[in-house]
Design an enzyme around this catalytic site. Structure first.
Site, PDB file in Angstrom:
ATOM      1  N   ASP A 116       6.847 -38.431  76.576  1.00  0.00           N
ATOM      2  CA  ASP A 116       6.290 -39.663  77.133  1.00  0.00           C
ATOM      3  C   ASP A 116       6.888 -39.883  78.524  1.00  0.00           C
ATOM      4  OD1 ASP A 116       5.561 -42.325  77.745  1.00  0.00           O
ATOM      5  OD2 ASP A 116       5.522 -42.855  75.615  1.00  0.00           O
ATOM      6  N   LYS A 120       5.942 -46.654  84.224  1.00  0.00           N
ATOM      7  CA  LYS A 120       6.365 -47.865  84.929  1.00  0.00           C
ATOM      8  C   LYS A 120       7.861 -47.807  85.234  1.00  0.00           C
ATOM      9  CE  LYS A 120       2.784 -50.798  82.903  1.00  0.00           C
ATOM     10  NZ  LYS A 120       2.476 -51.980  82.062  1.00  0.00           N
ATOM     11  N   PHE A 191      -3.140 -30.804  75.153  1.00  0.00           N
ATOM     12  CA  PHE A 191      -2.769 -31.923  76.020  1.00  0.00           C
ATOM     13  C   PHE A 191      -2.679 -31.456  77.468  1.00  0.00           C
ATOM     14  CE2 PHE A 191       0.286 -34.630  78.173  1.00  0.00           C
ATOM     15  CZ  PHE A 191      -0.095 -35.898  77.789  1.00  0.00           C
TER      16      PHE A 191
END
Length: 212
Positions: A116, A120, A191
C-alpha cells in the site's frame, strides 16, 4: 470469497496455514518439512505471482503472509492444484511474525511487492518500508539474503531507495546505486499489468543484507 477458496481454506489451512499470534517461535524446517531456504513474502494479493515463483523454484520455500482471506484461499488452492509443497500461508501482521515468531538469521530472502503506497503525505508514516522495519527485518535475514521490493508508485519507490541506501545493514545490488531491472524470478503480476496499462512506472529495488 468463492466456494473454491473457502473449501481450500477449510481443507488446507491445518496443513499449510500459519496463524500469526506472537505466541511461539516458528521452526521453519518443521513448518516446511525440509531444510530448504525460506523466503518471506509480505502481501501477496490473490497469490498468482507467488504460485508462479514457487512453481519455478521448488527448492525454495515461500512463507507468504497476508490478511486478505479470499487471497489466502486462492493461494492455497493454487498450491494444491499445482502440487506446490513449498508454500505456506500466514494470516496476520507480518511485523508480529518478524518480531515475535521468527528466529534471528532464519530467512534467506524478503519480498514486498506492491505494498500500500499510502499516497497522502499525512499517511506516509504508515508505509511499510521505513528504517525501523528494515532494522527489524535485518535481524531475521541471513547475511547475503536479498530484500526485494517493487512498486508502481514512484514517490514510494524513491523513498524505498532512499531508506535502503541509508541503512547500514543493506547494500544495493546495482552497481550504479539505483533501481534494479525486474528480475526474471519476479513474474509480471495482474496488479502490475493494470498499473502499466494506466501508464505507471514500476520500479524494483534489490538490496542485500550485509555481513556483520
Amino acid at each position: 470469497m468463492t466456494a473454491g477458496q473457502a473449501d481450500a481454506l477449510q481443507r488446507l489451512w491445518p496443513k499449510w496455514g500459519l496463524d500469526i499470534d506472537g505466541q511461539r517461535v516458528v521452526d521453519l524446517g518443521e513448518l516446511f518439512g525440509n531444510g530448504n531456504p525460506v523466503v518471506l513474502e509480505i502481501g501477496f494479493g490473490m497469490g498468482e505471482a507467488t504460485a508462479q515463483m514457487a512453481a519455478a523454484d521448488q527448492e525454495t520455500n515461500i512463507l507468504a503472509v497476508d490478511v486478505h482471506t479470499p487471497g489466502q484461499g486462492n493461494l492455497l488452492n493454487l498450491a494444491d492444484q499445482n502440487g506446490l509443497n513449498n508454500v505456506r500461508v500466514g494470516n496476520g501482521d507480518a511485523i508480529i511474525l518478524l518480531r515475535e515468531m521468527l528466529a534471528p538469521d532464519s530467512l534467506d530472502g524478503l519480498r514486498v511487492y506492491f505494498p500500500d503506497p499510502w499516497p497522502k503525505k499525512r499517511h506516509h508514516k504508515r508505509r511499510l518500508i521505513q528504517p525501523e522495519f528494515l532494522s527489524l527485518a535485518a535481524t531475521r535475514l541471513k547475511p547475503g539474503a536479498l530484500l526485494h521490493c517493487a512498486t508502481d508508485w514512484e514517490p514510494y519507490a524513491e523513498q524505498m531507495l532512499e531508506v535502503l541506501t541509508g541503512h547500514p545493514d543493506f547494500e544495493n545490488t546495482c552497481a550504479n546505486g539505483g533501481f534494479a531491472p525486474r528480475p526474471e524470478f519476479r513474474p509480471l503480476t495482474r496488479f502490475e499489468g493494470q498499473g502499466l496499462d494506466k501508464g505507471h512506472v514500476v520500479n524494483d529495488v534489490l538490496f542485500r543484507r550485509v555481513q556483520r
